[in-house]
Scaffold this motif. Structure first.
Motif, short mmCIF file in Angstrom:
data_model
loop_
_atom_site.label_atom_id
_atom_site.label_comp_id
_atom_site.label_asym_id
_atom_site.label_seq_id
_atom_site.Cartn_x
_atom_site.Cartn_y
_atom_site.Cartn_z
N LYS A 167 0.49 -1.03 0.34
CA LYS A 167 0.10 0.26 -0.08
C LYS A 167 1.31 1.24 -0.35
CE LYS A 167 -3.87 0.64 2.99
NZ LYS A 167 -4.38 0.42 4.05
N SER A 197 -1.26 -0.33 -6.69
CA SER A 197 -1.74 -0.59 -4.84
C SER A 197 -1.37 -0.26 -3.65
CB SER A 197 -1.47 -2.07 -4.03
OG SER A 197 0.25 -2.21 -4.59
N GLU A 199 -0.56 3.42 -2.27
CA GLU A 199 -1.72 4.87 -2.06
C GLU A 199 -0.61 6.22 -2.08
OE1 GLU A 199 -4.11 3.31 0.62
OE2 GLU A 199 -5.19 3.12 -0.85
N THR A 200 0.71 5.54 -1.28
CA THR A 200 1.73 6.64 -0.60
C THR A 200 3.29 6.58 -0.87
OG1 THR A 200 -0.50 6.63 1.36
CG2 THR A 200 1.73 7.96 1.43
N ARG A 217 0.19 12.33 -3.42
CA ARG A 217 0.87 10.90 -3.16
C ARG A 217 2.01 10.43 -2.58
NH1 ARG A 217 3.32 7.36 -8.56
NH2 ARG A 217 5.20 8.73 -7.06
#
Ligand code: PRX
Length: 633
Positions: A167, A197, A199-200, A217
């Motif tokens: 993630k 997948s 996100e950050t 992001r």
């Protein structure tokens, strides 16, 4: 703290106990840790399924065993000493208390970005303290870290991120390695184009180079850490919940996501660290591996920190700015235990004696070697010139999958013998099997190295692919863990590792699948197929030899095509996977069932042009003659 063996009879006693009563033996070791709830049953196992569980229903957090357990006594003791690439730049020292605060802060950052127990966090960082902080912050909150070696390409990074379904990605603007700057953020951006997948992205500022930033992001590490609190409650983990995934190469093209769990890995890395290196309070220990590989995970981070050690972490390379860099670091921090690879030893040996002279290496007590077989010449040089003839060499055999050291001398306790990893550690039950799966009981034999009983540090599965776990390690010899290594045992019962017997090669201690290199070469539009084998290399242990069949030789000629193959391999995998030799051939030697006869290609790569054994199943024997002719030309 875990018990320490200090005499040969102590070893025999502990080893016997670990075989006759493994449950009692490991209970005794595991009881030295802090558990929220003690386990209900020590072990359940079935190598046929395969399924292995240790310390069942035990509850713990590995970071509490690193920090809370040590803070009272060792809060002000250095946990990590970080030595930068450039010797002119000041080092950084983190005491246990300081590291604890940083880990808690970053754990809070992870939580604030939505990371929770069980989420995967990919880490693509150079050897900077933030790498250790990130791993431990993940462990603090039960997130599963997946460190990707910073030398891997965008393609390889994306493949690992996607397989794990990470993630979040933690990276840096760039990294220093000797004179080079590695563009980590640029590579990450390229990888992330195919990673849905993530996100950050959190970016550590290391080189200060210009990078692009994606609004919403991407975040700077420093900005997020500024206001983060230094308290973060540790997530209570079940013993069998995953601690991390680490990708390694197998005999097929796809990397394997080796999964290690919280309880067993903790017990095993701490026990083996303390015993093999004979670590005592106050010692300074230096492992020169990269944390991108298992050696760094187990013996820079987890093993040493669990035992309250001071662990030196080095950002750079052994030859920058000069080939005495390791020895200067040993002198600077008065290192007591030093752990490196045979490739590093051979390359420093090749630079000549002058780089070792006049450096004070008197603090050293133990020297370690890992990752590949160490040849006699390198062993003696290490022993005589670095250890001054008085430091035992622990030649430690183990694997990403074993989590920790399996066969190795215990420093100063087990007499060493050059090129032998010597004896199994307590709790490890090796057997040698012939090709038909019969156990070879005699002392002096050679065969396939297998392990017949579980140990707490063993990998429990491959991420998302338990079938492949079974296929890779438990099917070749039913009821045994198969290591993929050939081994010889001598009259003293000492083990000497002969190297891989599958399609895996070991280049400078880096494990590479021949299939993944072939796949990368075959991506080239002018290439129809290829076969990659290893060959003996004086420095790297093994070099990479690629036999390549091309559909059309470009006008620019062979040299240009070779260059573009090397470029493609670097781009698809990493520069470490670039072939040392490329030979263009008309065809590959194949059996009638279409299998490449690698045995012959290996011999040719070794410079042997006859004694190929049975070649009656070859479709076209003239192919072999052509290849040999090609080499001679
Ligand atoms: O072939 C063995 C070799 O390295 C392989 C494991 O590679 P990896 O999972 O990358 O882990 C390396 C660091 C633990 C083994 O199957 N190997 C490892 N240590 C030794 C060794 N070969 C000979 N002697 C060793 N001491």
């Amino acid at each position: 703290m875990v018990p320490k063996i200090t005499t040969p009879s102590g070893y025999l006693h502990e080893y016997q106990k670990s075989v006759s009563n493994p449950i009692g033996f490991w209970n005794n070791v595991a009881d030295t840790f802090y558990w929220h709830k003690r386990w209900e049953k020590t072990l359940e196992w079935d190598f046929k399924k395969p399924e292995v569980k240790w310390f069942i229903n035990g509850k713990l957090n590995i970071t509490e065993n690193i920090f809370e357990r040590h803070l009272f006594l060792r809060g002000d003791q250095p946990a990590i000493i970080w030595e930068p690439n450039d010797p002119e730049e000041p080092e950084k020292v983190y005491t246990y208390k300081e590291l604890y605060d940083e880990v808690n802060k970053f754990a809070n950052v992870l939580k604030s970005k939505g990371i929770k127990k069980g989420d995967r966090v990919a880490i693509y960082l150079p050897m900077v303290p933030e790498l250790v902080i990130t791993m431990l912050a993940c462990a603090r909150i039960g997130a599963i870290h997946s460190v990707v070696f910073a030398g891997f390409s965008a393609n390889a990074l994306a493949e690992r991120i996607n397989d794990a379904g990470a993630k979040m990605l933690i990276t840096a603007d760039g990294g220093f390695r000797g004179e080079k700057i590695i563009e980590l953020k640029k590579t990450s951006d390229e990888a992330l184009e195919s990673c849905e997948s993530v996100e950050t992205v959190i970016v550590v500022k290391r080189t200060g180079q210009e990078i692009s930033f994606e609004e919403g992001r991407d975040f700077w590490w420093d900005n997020l850490m500024k206001d983060a609190g230094t308290e973060c409650k540790a997530e209570v983990m079940d013993s069998e919940e995953p601690l991390f995934i680490l990708y390694t190469s197998g005999s097929t093209g796809k990397p394997k996501g080796v999964v290690h769990t919280s309880g067993g890995y903790m017990v095993y890395t701490a026990y083996t660290f303390k015993n093999v290196f004979q670590y005592s309070n106050g010692d300074v220990y230096f492992c020169a591996a990269d944390i991108g590989w298992i050696t760094g995970h187990s013996y820079i981070v987890y093993g040493p920190l669990l035992e309250g050690a001071t662990s030196v972490m080095f950002e750079g390379i052994p030859t920058y700015p000069t080939p005495k860099r390791y020895w200067e670091i040993i002198d600077k921090y008065q290192v007591n235990q030093f752990y490196t690879s045979p490739t590093a030893i051979r390359s420093l040996m090749a630079k000549g004696q002058k780089w070792v002279e006049y450096i004070n290496l008197k603090s050293l007590r133990v020297l370690g070697s890992v990752g590949e077989p160490i040849n006699e010449e390198a062993w003696h040089w290490y022993h005589d010139h670095i250890g001054n003839g008085r430091c035992p060499i622990v030649d430690t055999w183990w694997q990403t999958e074993t989590g920790g050291i399996m066969i190795s001398p215990i420093a100063g306790v087990i007499p060493t013998k050059p090129t032998f990893a010597t004896l199994p550690l307590p709790g490890v039950q090796p057997v040698i099997l012939d090709n038909d799966g019969n156990v070879m009981c005699q002392k002096s034999v050679e065969g396939n190295l297998c392990i017949k009983f579980p140990w707490p540090g063993m990998a429990r599965t491959l991420w998302g692919d338990h079938d492949r776990y079974k296929q890779s390690y438990f099917s070749r010899f039913e009821g045994y863990y198969f290591t993929g290594d050939g081994v010889k045992r001598d009259e003293d019962g000492y083990y000497r590792i002969l190297g891989r017997i599958d399609d895996v090669i070991n280049v400078s201690g880096h494990r590479l699948g021949t299939a993944e290199i072939e796949n990368a070469i075959n991506e080239h539009p002018l290439i129809s197929e290829s076969a990659v084998v290893g060959f003996p290399h004086p420095i790297k242990g093994q070099g990479i030899y690629a036999y390549v069949v091309c559909t059309d030789m470009p006008d620019a000629g062979e040299e240009e095509l070779k260059k573009s193959i090397l470029k493609a391999v670097s781009k698809i995998i990493s520069p470490i996977a670039k072939p040392d030799k490329i030979q263009f051939v008309k065809a590959l030697p194949k059996t009638r069932s279409g299998k490449i006869m690698r045995r012959i290609l290996r011999k040719i790569a070794e410079g042997e042009y006859s004694s190929f054994g049975d070649t009656s199943t070859l479709t076209d024997p003239t192919v072999v003659d052509d290849i040999i002719k090609g080499v001679k030309e």
